[in-house]
Design a protein around this motif. Sequence first.
Motif, PDB file in Angstrom:
ATOM      1  N   VAL A 148      40.861  27.117  41.187  1.00  0.00           N
ATOM      2  CA  VAL A 148      41.171  26.091  40.187  1.00  0.00           C
ATOM      3  C   VAL A 148      41.334  26.646  38.782  1.00  0.00           C
ATOM      4  N   GLY A 149      40.949  27.883  38.556  1.00  0.00           N
ATOM      5  CA  GLY A 149      41.107  28.490  37.244  1.00  0.00           C
ATOM      6  C   GLY A 149      39.929  28.210  36.318  1.00  0.00           C
ATOM      7  N   ILE A 150      39.914  28.956  35.223  1.00  0.00           N
ATOM      8  CA  ILE A 150      38.871  28.831  34.207  1.00  0.00           C
ATOM      9  C   ILE A 150      39.571  28.491  32.899  1.00  0.00           C
ATOM     10  N   PRO A 151      39.213  27.376  32.259  1.00  0.00           N
ATOM     11  CA  PRO A 151      39.857  27.024  30.993  1.00  0.00           C
ATOM     12  C   PRO A 151      39.675  28.136  29.954  1.00  0.00           C
ATOM     13  N   PRO A 152      40.665  28.345  29.069  1.00  0.00           N
ATOM     14  CA  PRO A 152      40.581  29.426  28.075  1.00  0.00           C
ATOM     15  C   PRO A 152      39.276  29.430  27.273  1.00  0.00           C
ATOM     16  N   ALA A 153      38.790  28.279  26.871  1.00  0.00           N
ATOM     17  CA  ALA A 153      37.562  28.205  26.065  1.00  0.00           C
ATOM     18  C   ALA A 153      36.321  28.633  26.840  1.00  0.00           C
ATOM     19  N   GLU A 154      36.417  28.702  28.163  1.00  0.00           N
ATOM     20  CA  GLU A 154      35.267  29.029  29.008  1.00  0.00           C
ATOM     21  C   GLU A 154      35.300  30.462  29.538  1.00  0.00           C
ATOM     22  N   GLN A 155      36.361  31.217  29.246  1.00  0.00           N
ATOM     23  CA  GLN A 155      36.565  32.504  29.904  1.00  0.00           C
ATOM     24  C   GLN A 155      35.574  33.587  29.513  1.00  0.00           C
ATOM     25  N   GLU A 156      34.860  33.415  28.431  1.00  0.00           N
ATOM     26  CA  GLU A 156      33.797  34.363  28.096  1.00  0.00           C
ATOM     27  C   GLU A 156      32.426  33.793  28.462  1.00  0.00           C
ATOM     28  N   GLU A 166      41.851  44.601  44.729  1.00  0.00           N
ATOM     29  CA  GLU A 166      42.725  45.742  44.438  1.00  0.00           C
ATOM     30  C   GLU A 166      41.931  46.806  43.695  1.00  0.00           C
ATOM     31  N   CYS A 167      42.188  48.064  44.037  1.00  0.00           N
ATOM     32  CA  CYS A 167      41.512  49.176  43.378  1.00  0.00           C
ATOM     33  C   CYS A 167      42.546  50.210  42.955  1.00  0.00           C
ATOM     34  N   GLU A 168      42.407  50.623  41.694  1.00  0.00           N
ATOM     35  CA  GLU A 168      43.227  51.724  41.179  1.00  0.00           C
ATOM     36  C   GLU A 168      42.318  52.567  40.300  1.00  0.00           C
ATOM     37  N   GLY A 169      41.872  53.701  40.841  1.00  0.00           N
ATOM     38  CA  GLY A 169      40.912  54.537  40.115  1.00  0.00           C
ATOM     39  C   GLY A 169      39.590  53.812  39.994  1.00  0.00           C
ATOM     40  N   SER A 170      39.053  53.752  38.767  1.00  0.00           N
ATOM     41  CA  SER A 170      37.779  53.059  38.553  1.00  0.00           C
ATOM     42  C   SER A 170      37.988  51.617  38.081  1.00  0.00           C
ATOM     43  N   THR A 171      39.236  51.143  38.166  1.00  0.00           N
ATOM     44  CA  THR A 171      39.550  49.757  37.796  1.00  0.00           C
ATOM     45  C   THR A 171      39.796  48.946  39.060  1.00  0.00           C
ATOM     46  N   LEU A 172      39.127  47.807  39.142  1.00  0.00           N
ATOM     47  CA  LEU A 172      39.307  46.913  40.278  1.00  0.00           C
ATOM     48  C   LEU A 172      39.722  45.545  39.766  1.00  0.00           C
ATOM     49  N   ARG A 173      40.466  44.840  40.578  1.00  0.00           N
ATOM     50  CA  ARG A 173      40.850  43.466  40.273  1.00  0.00           C
ATOM     51  C   ARG A 173      40.504  42.604  41.477  1.00  0.00           C
ATOM     52  N   ILE A 203      33.330  43.583  33.035  1.00  0.00           N
ATOM     53  CA  ILE A 203      34.094  42.605  33.801  1.00  0.00           C
ATOM     54  C   ILE A 203      34.602  41.575  32.812  1.00  0.00           C
ATOM     55  N   ALA A 204      35.822  41.135  33.017  1.00  0.00           N
ATOM     56  CA  ALA A 204      36.412  40.121  32.141  1.00  0.00           C
ATOM     57  C   ALA A 204      37.436  39.320  32.940  1.00  0.00           C
ATOM     58  N   VAL A 205      37.758  38.147  32.431  1.00  0.00           N
ATOM     59  CA  VAL A 205      38.846  37.358  32.986  1.00  0.00           C
ATOM     60  C   VAL A 205      40.134  37.982  32.442  1.00  0.00           C
ATOM     61  N   GLU A 206      40.950  38.500  33.341  1.00  0.00           N
ATOM     62  CA  GLU A 206      42.225  39.100  32.917  1.00  0.00           C
ATOM     63  C   GLU A 206      43.289  38.023  32.764  1.00  0.00           C
ATOM     64  N   HIS A 207      43.252  37.065  33.683  1.00  0.00           N
ATOM     65  CA  HIS A 207      44.238  35.980  33.676  1.00  0.00           C
ATOM     66  C   HIS A 207      43.620  34.797  34.416  1.00  0.00           C
ATOM     67  N   SER A 208      43.903  33.595  33.900  1.00  0.00           N
ATOM     68  CA  SER A 208      43.456  32.411  34.623  1.00  0.00           C
ATOM     69  C   SER A 208      44.369  31.244  34.296  1.00  0.00           C
ATOM     70  N   SER A 209      44.644  30.450  35.316  1.00  0.00           N
ATOM     71  CA  SER A 209      45.466  29.251  35.194  1.00  0.00           C
ATOM     72  C   SER A 209      45.049  28.320  36.327  1.00  0.00           C
ATOM     73  N   PRO A 210      45.612  27.114  36.384  1.00  0.00           N
ATOM     74  CA  PRO A 210      45.299  26.240  37.524  1.00  0.00           C
ATOM     75  C   PRO A 210      45.757  26.811  38.875  1.00  0.00           C
TER      76      PRO A 210
END
Length: 179
Positions: A116-124, A103-110, A162-169
Amino acid sequence: DARLSSSVQQNALAALVENILSFNRLDKGRWQRREAEVALGELEPLLREEAARYPAARVELSFTGFEGAVLRADPELVQLLFLNLLRNACKYNSRDPVEIRFECEGSTLRVSDNGVGIPPAEQEVVFVEFHRLPGPRGRGGAGSGLGLALARRILRLHHGSIAVEHSSPEGTTFVLHFG
């Protein structure tokens, strides 16, 4: 079929070599950024071709806001960025079909997937070179730990992030900003 297996291994090896060489050039400051207008809609066929190579499951791609969207960036690096995100979404996934949304909106993309998701402790730390997530991570086997580190370097070179905006299983969404 042995030929298919050999072809898959060759593609994986080629992608790994491409990542190692690109990462090294970026890390050592040897990448001369060639800024141009990158029409995001032109990336769609390349990403579809790469998705069709994935042997373990059907891959369904969707694109929102790409048609007519243009970034001022290095075209080769933008391709490498999106290919790495697509490959990760396939590798770290156990579903069939693998679903990936761009998805693209302006200069922001998703970029979102149903992996399988990324555990919260691993997202950075997933953005640290050679860091690999522990435990079983889908059907793609362990990665090299370079894909997301390379993605972050590419975006930093473009004064972005770039960052993890949301992650779950149920999947992960990465948010990308180009400067």
